[in-house]
Design a protein around this motif. Structure first.
Motif, PDB file in Angstrom:
ATOM      1  N   GLU A  89       0.805  -1.150   0.006  1.00 21.24           N
ATOM      2  CA  GLU A  89      -0.037  -0.166  -0.141  1.00 21.24           C
ATOM      3  C   GLU A  89       0.987   1.229  -0.117  1.00 21.24           C
ATOM      4  OE1 GLU A  89      -3.755   0.091   1.863  1.00 21.24           O
ATOM      5  OE2 GLU A  89      -4.006  -1.798   0.625  1.00 21.24           O
ATOM      6  N   ASN A  90       1.835   1.091   0.537  1.00 22.71           N
ATOM      7  CA  ASN A  90       2.946   2.381   0.520  1.00 22.71           C
ATOM      8  C   ASN A  90       3.736   2.501  -0.825  1.00 22.71           C
ATOM      9  OD1 ASN A  90       2.217   3.590   3.051  1.00 22.71           O
ATOM     10  ND2 ASN A  90       3.211   1.525   4.015  1.00 22.71           N
ATOM     11  N   ALA A 132      -0.594   2.692  -3.731  1.00 25.86           N
ATOM     12  CA  ALA A 132      -1.656   1.576  -3.936  1.00 25.86           C
ATOM     13  C   ALA A 132      -2.708   1.609  -2.852  1.00 25.86           C
ATOM     14  CB  ALA A 132      -1.166   0.075  -3.985  1.00 25.86           C
ATOM     15  N   GLY A 133      -2.285   2.060  -1.677  1.00 25.14           N
ATOM     16  CA  GLY A 133      -3.336   2.341  -0.767  1.00 25.14           C
ATOM     17  C   GLY A 133      -4.306   3.314  -0.883  1.00 25.14           C
ATOM     18  N   LYS A 134      -4.218   4.208  -1.814  1.00 27.31           N
ATOM     19  CA  LYS A 134      -5.143   5.196  -2.296  1.00 27.31           C
ATOM     20  C   LYS A 134      -6.044   4.904  -3.429  1.00 27.31           C
ATOM     21  CE  LYS A 134      -2.922   9.266  -0.811  1.00 27.31           C
ATOM     22  NZ  LYS A 134      -3.409   9.188   0.659  1.00 27.31           N
TER      23      LYS A 134
ATOM     24  N   SER B  11      15.610  -3.790  -1.556  1.00 23.34           N
ATOM     25  CA  SER B  11      15.246  -2.360  -2.418  1.00 23.34           C
ATOM     26  C   SER B  11      13.922  -1.888  -2.298  1.00 23.34           C
ATOM     27  CB  SER B  11      16.012  -2.237  -3.604  1.00 23.34           C
ATOM     28  OG  SER B  11      15.787  -3.305  -4.605  1.00 23.34           O
ATOM     29  N   LYS B  12      12.989  -2.917  -2.231  1.00 19.83           N
ATOM     30  CA  LYS B  12      11.647  -2.431  -1.981  1.00 19.83           C
ATOM     31  C   LYS B  12      11.421  -2.153  -0.612  1.00 19.83           C
ATOM     32  CE  LYS B  12       8.994  -5.423  -0.688  1.00 19.83           C
ATOM     33  NZ  LYS B  12       8.539  -5.633   0.938  1.00 19.83           N
ATOM     34  N   ASP B  13      11.876  -2.861   0.380  1.00 25.04           N
ATOM     35  CA  ASP B  13      11.819  -2.381   1.775  1.00 25.04           C
ATOM     36  C   ASP B  13      12.326  -0.986   1.994  1.00 25.04           C
ATOM     37  OD1 ASP B  13      10.625  -4.595   2.630  1.00 25.04           O
ATOM     38  OD2 ASP B  13      11.957  -5.520   3.575  1.00 25.04           O
ATOM     39  N   PHE B  14      13.459  -0.700   1.400  1.00 28.54           N
ATOM     40  CA  PHE B  14      13.944   0.602   1.527  1.00 28.54           C
ATOM     41  C   PHE B  14      13.073   1.609   0.867  1.00 28.54           C
ATOM     42  CE2 PHE B  14      18.865  -0.373   1.640  1.00 28.54           C
ATOM     43  CZ  PHE B  14      18.563  -1.295   2.820  1.00 28.54           C
ATOM     44  N   ALA B  15      12.387   1.156  -0.367  1.00 24.23           N
ATOM     45  CA  ALA B  15      11.600   2.477  -0.782  1.00 24.23           C
ATOM     46  C   ALA B  15      10.276   2.518   0.131  1.00 24.23           C
ATOM     47  CB  ALA B  15      10.998   1.848  -1.996  1.00 24.23           C
ATOM     48  N   ILE B  16       9.949   1.388   0.937  1.00 20.60           N
ATOM     49  CA  ILE B  16       8.881   1.655   1.925  1.00 20.60           C
ATOM     50  C   ILE B  16       9.218   2.415   2.962  1.00 20.60           C
ATOM     51  CG2 ILE B  16       7.480   0.551   3.558  1.00 20.60           C
ATOM     52  CD1 ILE B  16       7.008  -1.876   1.212  1.00 20.60           C
ATOM     53  N   PHE B  17      10.345   2.218   3.446  1.00 19.26           N
ATOM     54  CA  PHE B  17      11.023   2.946   4.650  1.00 19.26           C
ATOM     55  C   PHE B  17      11.154   4.502   4.157  1.00 19.26           C
ATOM     56  CE2 PHE B  17      13.778  -1.010   6.145  1.00 19.26           C
ATOM     57  CZ  PHE B  17      12.579  -1.678   6.584  1.00 19.26           C
ATOM     58  N   ARG B  18      11.447   4.720   3.253  1.00 14.89           N
ATOM     59  CA  ARG B  18      11.534   6.168   2.720  1.00 14.89           C
ATOM     60  C   ARG B  18      10.107   6.761   3.243  1.00 14.89           C
ATOM     61  NH1 ARG B  18      13.636   5.433  -2.598  1.00 14.89           N
ATOM     62  NH2 ARG B  18      15.405   3.973  -2.039  1.00 14.89           N
ATOM     63  N   GLU B  89      -0.407  -6.560   5.258  1.00 15.44           N
ATOM     64  CA  GLU B  89      -0.847  -6.271   3.754  1.00 15.44           C
ATOM     65  C   GLU B  89      -1.181  -7.509   3.197  1.00 15.44           C
ATOM     66  OE1 GLU B  89       1.801  -3.273   2.396  1.00 15.44           O
ATOM     67  OE2 GLU B  89       0.730  -1.695   3.138  1.00 15.44           O
ATOM     68  N   LYS B  90      -0.870  -8.779   3.718  1.00 19.88           N
ATOM     69  CA  LYS B  90      -1.140 -10.096   3.151  1.00 19.88           C
ATOM     70  C   LYS B  90      -0.365 -10.134   1.807  1.00 19.88           C
ATOM     71  CE  LYS B  90      -5.526 -10.692   5.265  1.00 19.88           C
ATOM     72  NZ  LYS B  90      -5.028 -11.163   6.661  1.00 19.88           N
ATOM     73  N   THR B  91       1.008  -9.449   1.794  1.00 16.45           N
ATOM     74  CA  THR B  91       1.759  -9.572   0.419  1.00 16.45           C
ATOM     75  C   THR B  91       2.476 -10.796   0.279  1.00 16.45           C
ATOM     76  OG1 THR B  91       3.243  -8.319   1.731  1.00 16.45           O
ATOM     77  CG2 THR B  91       1.996  -7.199   0.191  1.00 16.45           C
ATOM     78  N   LEU B  92       2.601 -11.679   1.273  1.00 12.33           N
ATOM     79  CA  LEU B  92       3.502 -12.823   1.136  1.00 12.33           C
ATOM     80  C   LEU B  92       2.963 -13.991   0.272  1.00 12.33           C
ATOM     81  CD1 LEU B  92       4.722 -12.985   4.924  1.00 12.33           C
ATOM     82  CD2 LEU B  92       6.210 -12.502   2.689  1.00 12.33           C
ATOM     83  N   GLU B  93       1.635 -14.149   0.304  1.00 10.27           N
ATOM     84  CA  GLU B  93       0.899 -15.139  -0.725  1.00 10.27           C
ATOM     85  C   GLU B  93       1.422 -14.817  -2.170  1.00 10.27           C
ATOM     86  OE1 GLU B  93      -3.083 -16.272   0.205  1.00 10.27           O
ATOM     87  OE2 GLU B  93      -3.139 -17.568  -1.431  1.00 10.27           O
ATOM     88  N   PRO B  94       0.993 -13.566  -2.539  1.00  8.24           N
ATOM     89  CA  PRO B  94       1.488 -13.436  -4.056  1.00  8.24           C
ATOM     90  C   PRO B  94       2.997 -13.652  -4.345  1.00  8.24           C
ATOM     91  CG  PRO B  94       0.603 -11.313  -3.074  1.00  8.24           C
ATOM     92  CD  PRO B  94       0.300 -12.495  -2.185  1.00  8.24           C
ATOM     93  N   LEU B  95       3.926 -13.124  -3.226  1.00  6.00           N
ATOM     94  CA  LEU B  95       5.121 -13.199  -3.381  1.00  6.00           C
ATOM     95  C   LEU B  95       5.635 -14.655  -3.456  1.00  6.00           C
ATOM     96  CD1 LEU B  95       7.453 -11.121  -3.119  1.00  6.00           C
ATOM     97  CD2 LEU B  95       7.662 -11.572  -0.917  1.00  6.00           C
TER      98      LEU B  95
END
Ligand SMILES: Nc1ncnc2c1ncn2[C@@H]1O[C@H](COP(=O)(O)OP(=O)(O)O)[C@@H](O)[C@H]1O
Ligand SMILES: [Mg+2]
Lengths: 306, 244
Positions: A89-90, A132-134, B11-18, B89-95
């Protein structure tokens, strides 16, 4: 493309999926239809290697789901839309797709092309940099379908793709599925919406832990009832009813000012039926064809399994 | 094991942390506060009882030890969010339906928390060492940092402690269902390290190179054990049936 043989999954004492045997052809849209808790999601999870099977066999594109090396090949062939979309979502729509594209080693240039293509196709390109959260539910669902397609998979598993969508978003998603079918992709779809199954599936399996029936929606509908011709008469009377009954003995019902006649071939049989009603003095207001619905078949199978 | 896949997770996690303010603040404000704070405290102590800085050198080690503790506790803020984010966010299943393997995910998750936390810790330590050099060098007649003690503390024990914090928090996050619970249990990494510090302050042990070397060996063993526990818990079947 998809072959299951006696596929079974137990959770402790509970048997969630029992002894499924079916085959899905290449390019076919196959629908799994069943009430909540029927084992649809569990089946998709087994076929996509997310959970193990308890017993039985299944192959995707000739590869075995029980074998970890084969499973690695299967993962490259399949795209999955899970029950919960599971988007970040972020992250923006674009970032969500790009992240997945990288796991399939798609080149940066090609990734960009595909992301642009799908987001345009689904009307989301202008919102590509939005988190995506929006997104609305429908937009999220579309984005998740695009994600399942990013590596151009031959086989798609969609778990209730239109659940919780408004009618318009459902239609977009359904039309999109039909378009994917026209590209000769094999689509395995879970749904509890009968109307959806009738509209988009070549064949459906009705399941409730066990597979209860499997056929085209049309054939399944016919197993419980047949096509009916409904004749609405201005002033109905005994004489008209008798005349129709004489023309089609044993297949006539009356409801208010409507005479309902079961037919096998409407085009062949209707002229005689209508002539009988007319000659007996019936002034015909409306003639309607009522086709059997999948709903009746579905309810029959699901209830009889209780 | 395809490292590129793990790096993609990082790098995906870094984008989220930002985009995550609480994480950004932890990673930036904390090292500055600690680095500058420690320097200021030391100069205040010195001003209050102006014995020569050379007598403080053992005490400096106590301060250096705090960077080891810091490296272990910053992951509480980062690792819990990185694992829990995927769960919520239940992202593990598609991952897990992609060619990514379980080991690649767990490595990615550990690195995405380890890297920013160790960088932040080092930033704080560098600020501290520069600060100490500025206030002491004239009186000591030489530049104290960097030296071998700092090297062992920072280059050996600190990353091991950071890995410990990261792995421990990943472990907790896999078991519980919200960030807050994860962080409150995860904060427990603080206690074993604090005990070592207190033993040092109370004089039972000396926080010198030898002690830190032994301490590092213990951390290596603990890190390996927790890694295997993590790996055994992070099975796709478990994840899918427990969290989605
Ligand atoms: N991880 C699990 N642990 C225990 N039981 C489960 C688990 N997943 C599904 N089930 C049970 O298996 C049955 C089938 O569930 P599911 O496949 O989700 O059905 P559907 O998708 O058709 O609604 C249900 O009774 C459900 O409670
Ligand atoms: Mg389901």
């Amino acid at each position: 493309m998809i072959d299951a043989e006696n596929l079974t999954r137990k959770f402790g004492e509970l048997t969630a999926v029992d002894d499924l045997t079916f085959h899905v052809e290449e390019g076919e849209v196959f629908g799994f239809l069943g009430p909540n808790g029927a084992g649809k999601t569990t089946t998709i999870r087994m076929l996509t290697g997310l959970i193990s099977k308890t017993s039985g066999k299944a192959q995707i594109g000739g590869y075995d789901i029980g074998n970890s090396e084969d499973m690695q090949k299967i993962r490259r062939m399949i795209g999955v839309l899970p029950e919960n979309v599971g988007l970040y979502e972020n992250l923006s729509a674009y970032q969500n797709l790009d992240y997945y594209g990288r796991f399939y080693k798609i080149s940066a240039e090609h990734r960009h092309e595909r992301i642009e293509y799908f987001l345009n196709l689904l009307g989301l390109w202008d919102q590509r940099n939005l988190r995506a959260g929006k997104f609305s539910k429908g937009m999220k669902q579309k984005l998740a379908i695009a994600r399942a397609l990013i590596h151009d998979p031959q086989i798609l598993f969609l778990d209730e793709p239109t659940a919780n969508l408004d009618p318009e978003a459902s239609k977009t998603v359904r039309d999109f599925i039909l378009e994917l079918k026209s590209e000769n992709r094999t689509i395995f779809l879970n749904t509890h919406l009968l109307d959806e199954a009738t509209r988009i599936c070549d064949r459906v399996g009705i399941m409730k832990t066990k597979l209860l029936a499997i056929d085209t929606p049309k054939n399944l509908s016919k197993t419980v009832s047949s096509t009916k011709t409904v004749i609405q008469i201005e002033k109905i009377n005994y004489k008209i009813i008798e005349a129709v009954k004489k023309a089609k003995p044993g297949k006539v019902e009356v409801n208010g000012n409507k005479i309902i006649v079961e037919v096998v071939d409407a085009v062949e049989e209707n002229p005689d039926i209508l002539e009988a009603a007319f000659t007996a003095g019936g002034r015909i207001q409306l003639v309607t064809e009522v086709n059997p619905t999948l709903e009746e078949a579905y309810l029959k199978y699901v209830r009889s399994s209780d | 094991m395809d490292f590129e896949n793990s790096w993609n997770v990082v790098s995906k996690d870094f984008a989220i942390f930002r985009n995550k303010k609480s994480i950004l603040y932890t990673l930036t404000i904390l090292p500055f506060a600690v680095g500058i704070g420690f320097t200021v405290i030391l100069s205040l102590i010195h001003n209050a009882s102006p014995s020569p800085y050379s007598t403080y050198i053992p005490a400096f080690n106590g301060f250096l030890f705090w960077f080891i503790i810091l490296a272990a506790i910053i992951p509480t803020a980062v690792a819990s969010y990185s694992v829990m984010g995927e769960k919520v966010e239940k992202t593990l299943e598609p991952l897990l339906a992609t060619p990514l393997s379980d080991g690649e995910i767990i490595l990615g998750k550990i690195l995405s928390s380890f890297i920013p936390c160790i960088v932040a810790t080092y930033l704080g330590a560098v600020i501290f060492m520069i600060g100490i050099d500025i206030i002491t060098s004239q009186q000591l007649g030489y530049i104290l940092y960097p030296n071998w003690t700092a090297a062992v503390f920072l280059l050996l024990a600190t990353p091991l402690a950071c890995l410990f914090g990261t792995e421990f928090n990943t472990l907790i996050s896999v078991r519980v269902s919200d960030v807050r619970t994860a962080q409150s249990y995860g904060g427990a990494v603080y206690f074993p390290l604090l005990i070592v510090f207190i033993l040092g302050e109370a004089g039972y042990i000396t926080l010198d190179i030898k002690t830190i070397l032994i301490f590092s060996v213990i951390l290596v063993v603990v890190d390996i054990i927790i890694f295997y526990i993590n790996k055994s818990l992070f099975q796709r079947e478990e994840i899918i049936t427990r969290f989605s």
